[in-house]
Design a protein around this motif. Structure first.
Motif, PDB file in Angstrom:
ATOM      1  N   ASN A  77       0.813  -1.223   0.000  1.00 38.47           N
ATOM      2  CA  ASN A  77       0.000   0.000   0.000  1.00 38.47           C
ATOM      3  C   ASN A  77       0.846   1.272   0.000  1.00 38.47           C
ATOM      4  OD1 ASN A  77      -2.368  -1.595   0.114  1.00 38.47           O
ATOM      5  ND2 ASN A  77      -2.206  -1.703   2.352  1.00 38.47           N
ATOM      6  N   VAL A  78       1.756   1.364  -0.937  1.00 38.03           N
ATOM      7  CA  VAL A  78       2.554   2.583  -1.079  1.00 38.03           C
ATOM      8  C   VAL A  78       1.622   3.705  -1.531  1.00 38.03           C
ATOM      9  CG1 VAL A  78       4.467   3.687  -2.289  1.00 38.03           C
ATOM     10  CG2 VAL A  78       4.610   1.267  -1.641  1.00 38.03           C
ATOM     11  N   PRO A  79       1.583   4.844  -0.834  1.00 36.73           N
ATOM     12  CA  PRO A  79       0.638   5.913  -1.201  1.00 36.73           C
ATOM     13  C   PRO A  79       0.956   6.500  -2.564  1.00 36.73           C
ATOM     14  CG  PRO A  79       2.161   6.665   0.504  1.00 36.73           C
ATOM     15  CD  PRO A  79       2.387   5.194   0.361  1.00 36.73           C
ATOM     16  N   GLU A  80      -0.092   7.002  -3.203  1.00 33.37           N
ATOM     17  CA  GLU A  80       0.075   7.624  -4.514  1.00 33.37           C
ATOM     18  C   GLU A  80       0.937   8.876  -4.440  1.00 33.37           C
ATOM     19  OE1 GLU A  80      -0.929   6.520  -7.383  1.00 33.37           O
ATOM     20  OE2 GLU A  80      -2.198   4.848  -6.741  1.00 33.37           O
ATOM     21  N   SER A  81       0.968   9.510  -3.274  1.00 31.66           N
ATOM     22  CA  SER A  81       1.737  10.756  -3.126  1.00 31.66           C
ATOM     23  C   SER A  81       3.232  10.516  -2.991  1.00 31.66           C
ATOM     24  CB  SER A  81       1.234  11.528  -1.900  1.00 31.66           C
ATOM     25  OG  SER A  81       1.361  10.745  -0.718  1.00 31.66           O
ATOM     26  N   ALA A  82       3.656   9.262  -2.758  1.00 25.98           N
ATOM     27  CA  ALA A  82       5.082   8.975  -2.603  1.00 25.98           C
ATOM     28  C   ALA A  82       5.805   9.225  -3.922  1.00 25.98           C
ATOM     29  CB  ALA A  82       5.286   7.535  -2.141  1.00 25.98           C
ATOM     30  N   ARG A  83       6.927   9.891  -3.862  1.00 30.87           N
ATOM     31  CA  ARG A  83       7.685  10.237  -5.050  1.00 30.87           C
ATOM     32  C   ARG A  83       9.150   9.849  -4.879  1.00 30.87           C
ATOM     33  NH1 ARG A  83       3.613  10.084  -6.989  1.00 30.87           N
ATOM     34  NH2 ARG A  83       2.460  11.626  -8.236  1.00 30.87           N
ATOM     35  N   VAL A  84       9.771   9.447  -6.015  1.00 30.94           N
ATOM     36  CA  VAL A  84      11.184   9.104  -6.064  1.00 30.94           C
ATOM     37  C   VAL A  84      11.829   9.970  -7.132  1.00 30.94           C
ATOM     38  CG1 VAL A  84      12.883   7.275  -6.430  1.00 30.94           C
ATOM     39  CG2 VAL A  84      10.704   6.738  -5.356  1.00 30.94           C
ATOM     40  N   ALA A  85      12.917  10.643  -6.765  1.00 32.44           N
ATOM     41  CA  ALA A  85      13.623  11.509  -7.708  1.00 32.44           C
ATOM     42  C   ALA A  85      14.589  10.660  -8.528  1.00 32.44           C
ATOM     43  CB  ALA A  85      14.373  12.612  -6.965  1.00 32.44           C
ATOM     44  N   VAL A  86      14.316  10.546  -9.839  1.00 30.65           N
ATOM     45  CA  VAL A  86      15.154   9.768 -10.741  1.00 30.65           C
ATOM     46  C   VAL A  86      15.506  10.643 -11.938  1.00 30.65           C
ATOM     47  CG1 VAL A  86      15.328   7.701 -12.183  1.00 30.65           C
ATOM     48  CG2 VAL A  86      14.054   7.612 -10.036  1.00 30.65           C
ATOM     49  N   ASN A  87      16.798  10.934 -12.070  1.00 28.92           N
ATOM     50  CA  ASN A  87      17.286  11.746 -13.193  1.00 28.92           C
ATOM     51  C   ASN A  87      16.519  13.069 -13.321  1.00 28.92           C
ATOM     52  OD1 ASN A  87      19.077   9.673 -13.765  1.00 28.92           O
ATOM     53  ND2 ASN A  87      17.744   8.749 -15.300  1.00 28.92           N
ATOM     54  N   GLY A  88      16.245  13.686 -12.187  1.00 35.10           N
ATOM     55  CA  GLY A  88      15.570  14.975 -12.193  1.00 35.10           C
ATOM     56  C   GLY A  88      14.067  14.896 -12.341  1.00 35.10           C
ATOM     57  N   GLN A  89      13.485  13.684 -12.415  1.00 33.18           N
ATOM     58  CA  GLN A  89      12.043  13.522 -12.540  1.00 33.18           C
ATOM     59  C   GLN A  89      11.480  12.894 -11.275  1.00 33.18           C
ATOM     60  OE1 GLN A  89      11.217  11.258 -16.056  1.00 33.18           O
ATOM     61  NE2 GLN A  89      11.929  12.839 -17.461  1.00 33.18           N
ATOM     62  N   GLN A  90      10.248  13.306 -10.917  1.00 34.42           N
ATOM     63  CA  GLN A  90       9.559  12.773  -9.759  1.00 34.42           C
ATOM     64  C   GLN A  90       8.661  11.620 -10.219  1.00 34.42           C
ATOM     65  OE1 GLN A  90      10.109  13.694  -6.563  1.00 34.42           O
ATOM     66  NE2 GLN A  90      11.626  15.173  -7.277  1.00 34.42           N
ATOM     67  N   LEU A  91       9.031  10.399  -9.849  1.00 37.17           N
ATOM     68  CA  LEU A  91       8.309   9.209 -10.271  1.00 37.17           C
ATOM     69  C   LEU A  91       7.456   8.675  -9.127  1.00 37.17           C
ATOM     70  CD1 LEU A  91      11.077   7.317 -12.290  1.00 37.17           C
ATOM     71  CD2 LEU A  91       9.486   9.071 -13.073  1.00 37.17           C
ATOM     72  N   GLY A  92       6.272   8.154  -9.479  1.00 38.51           N
ATOM     73  CA  GLY A  92       5.382   7.540  -8.506  1.00 38.51           C
ATOM     74  C   GLY A  92       5.554   6.036  -8.481  1.00 38.51           C
ATOM     75  N   ILE A  93       4.711   5.374  -7.679  1.00 39.63           N
ATOM     76  CA  ILE A  93       4.818   3.932  -7.506  1.00 39.63           C
ATOM     77  C   ILE A  93       4.609   3.204  -8.819  1.00 39.63           C
ATOM     78  CG2 ILE A  93       2.407   3.896  -6.768  1.00 39.63           C
ATOM     79  CD1 ILE A  93       5.198   1.427  -5.755  1.00 39.63           C
ATOM     80  N   HIS A  94       3.732   3.734  -9.699  1.00 42.48           N
ATOM     81  CA  HIS A  94       3.431   3.046 -10.951  1.00 42.48           C
ATOM     82  C   HIS A  94       4.501   3.282 -12.015  1.00 42.48           C
ATOM     83  CE1 HIS A  94      -0.451   2.167  -9.192  1.00 42.48           C
ATOM     84  NE2 HIS A  94      -0.686   3.460  -9.018  1.00 42.48           N
ATOM     85  N   ASP A  95       5.456   4.158 -11.749  1.00 44.76           N
ATOM     86  CA  ASP A  95       6.534   4.427 -12.700  1.00 44.76           C
ATOM     87  C   ASP A  95       7.790   3.610 -12.410  1.00 44.76           C
ATOM     88  OD1 ASP A  95       4.964   6.418 -13.957  1.00 44.76           O
ATOM     89  OD2 ASP A  95       5.529   7.864 -12.412  1.00 44.76           O
ATOM     90  N   LEU A  96       7.817   2.907 -11.289  1.00 47.84           N
ATOM     91  CA  LEU A  96       9.004   2.137 -10.929  1.00 47.84           C
ATOM     92  C   LEU A  96       9.091   0.880 -11.782  1.00 47.84           C
ATOM     93  CD1 LEU A  96       8.950   2.458  -7.031  1.00 47.84           C
ATOM     94  CD2 LEU A  96      10.051   3.939  -8.711  1.00 47.84           C
ATOM     95  N   LYS A  97      10.309   0.523 -12.169  1.00 48.75           N
ATOM     96  CA  LYS A  97      10.554  -0.644 -13.002  1.00 48.75           C
ATOM     97  C   LYS A  97      11.562  -1.563 -12.314  1.00 48.75           C
ATOM     98  CE  LYS A  97       7.997   1.230 -16.187  1.00 48.75           C
ATOM     99  NZ  LYS A  97       6.621   0.728 -16.451  1.00 48.75           N
ATOM    100  N   PRO A  98      11.429  -2.885 -12.533  1.00 50.27           N
ATOM    101  CA  PRO A  98      12.425  -3.809 -11.964  1.00 50.27           C
ATOM    102  C   PRO A  98      13.827  -3.443 -12.428  1.00 50.27           C
ATOM    103  CG  PRO A  98      10.507  -5.014 -12.760  1.00 50.27           C
ATOM    104  CD  PRO A  98      10.329  -3.594 -13.221  1.00 50.27           C
TER     105      PRO A  98
END
Length: 268
Positions: A77-98
Motif C-alpha cells: 500500500n505505497v501511497p500515490e503521493s510517494a515520489r522518487v527523484a530519478v534523473n531529475g524527474q519525480q516518479l510515482g509507484i506506478h513508474d518504478l521498473k524492476p
C-alpha cells in the motif's frame, strides 16, 4: 525525559478591602490569565540513515525491494503521493521498473524542549488552611482550592509573613508555574533512484564499434574525344601540259562504233 517538573508559586499581595492593589489592579471579581512558552532545552541531535535497494517487482501499490543484504522486503500500500527523484524527474509507484536502484535517506532530529505554563489567578480569599492551602472566590462566584508551597512567604501591607497572615475577604494574586520537559523527534525522508543499467551483450560476441572510414570518390571519367573527320584528299589534277581533248576524241569513237553496230542489227 518523561519526568514532569512543576513548581507552584503563590504570590499574594493583600490590602484592606475596598482599596486597589498596587501590582495588579483588580475588581471585585477574580481574573485568570494563562501563558505558554516552548523553548529549546539542550543540544539538537541529528541522525542520518541511508538505505539502498533494488526494485524486484511492482504490483499495483505493492512494492518488493531487495536490500543491500540480499533480503526481499515487501512494502504494501505505497501511497500515490510517494515520489522518487530519478534523473531529475519525480516518479510515482506506478513508474518504478524492476532493476531500478532506490536510495532512502532518513534524517532523524531530536530536540529537547521545555514547555512552561504560567497561570495567574486573582481573587478574594474565601478560606485559608495555613500553611498548606487557600480557597479563592473566582469571578463566576465559584471557589477554587490552591496549594501553598512549603516555606512560601507573602507580602501583606508591606510586611512579610506566611500563610497564617491571610484573612477571609482579602484580595490576592496567585501565580502557578508548571515546567514540562519533553523530547520532540521529527523525521524527514528523501527518496532518490537511478534507472537500471542497459542489458549486457551476449557472450563471445564482438562489440560493434563505429569507425569513420574516409571513402574516396572515383575520379570522373574523361569526356570522350571526338575525332575530327579526315580531310578528303584533293582530286588529282592533270599536269599543266596535259589536255582533255584526247578523252573527248576517244568518247566520240565509242559512240560511232555503237551506232554502226545498231545499224547492222537492224538490217539483218
Amino acid at each position: 525525559m518523561n519526568m514532569k517538573r512543576s513548581r507552584t508559586i503563590l504570590n499574594i499581595l493583600a490590602v484592606a478591602a475596598g482599596t486597589l492593589l498596587l501590582a495588579y489592579p483588580v475588581t471585585m471579581s477574580a481574573q485568570v490569565e494563562t501563558t505558554t512558552k516552548v523553548a529549546t532545552n539542550g543540544p539538537i541531535v541529528k541522525h542520518i540513515s541511508v538505505q539502498t535497494g533494488t526494485v524486484v517487482f511492482v504490483s499495483g501499490n505493492d512494492l518488493w525491494v531487495q536490500d543491500s543484504a540480499g533480503q526481499i522486503r515487501h512494502f504494501p500500500n505505497v501511497p500515490e503521493s510517494a515520489r522518487v527523484a530519478v534523473n531529475g524527474q519525480q516518479l510515482g509507484i506506478h513508474d518504478l521498473k524492476p532493476g531500478m536502484t532506490i536510495q532512502r535517506t532518513i534524517i532523524t532530529t531530536t530536540t529537547p524542549k521545555v514547555t512552561t505554563t504560567v497561570q495567574t489567578v486573582t481573587g478574594k480569599v474565601f478560606y485559608v488552611n495555613p500553611p498548606t492551602s487557600v480557597i479563592l472566590t473566582m469571578d463566576d462566584n465559584t471557589n477554587q482550592r490552591f496549594t501553598i508551597p512549603k516555606g512560601q512567604k507573602f507580602n501583606i501591607n508591606g510586611q512579610t509573613m506566611d500563610a497564617f497572615g491571610l484573612r477571609k475577604g482579602m484580595q490576592v494574586s496567585a501565580t502557578k508555574v508548571v515546567e514540562v520537559p519533553e523530547t520532540v523527534v521529527t523525521q524527514k525522508r528523501i527518496l532518490a533512484g537511478t534507472m537500471p543499467p542497459p542489458p549486457p551483450l551476449p557472450p563471445n560476441q564482438p562489440i560493434l564499434i563505429a569507425v569513420l572510414v574516409p571513402v574516396r570518390m572515383p575520379a570522373p571519367a574523361p569526356a570522350p574525344v571526338v575525332e575530327a573527320a579526315p580531310t578528303p584528299a584533293p582530286a588529282p589534277r592533270l599536269p599543266k601540259t596535259g589536255s582533255s581533248l584526247p578523252l573527248v576524241g576517244l568518247l566520240g569513237l565509242l559512240f560511232m562504233g555503237a551506232s554502226l553496230g545498231l545499224r547492222s542489227v537492224r538490217r539483218s
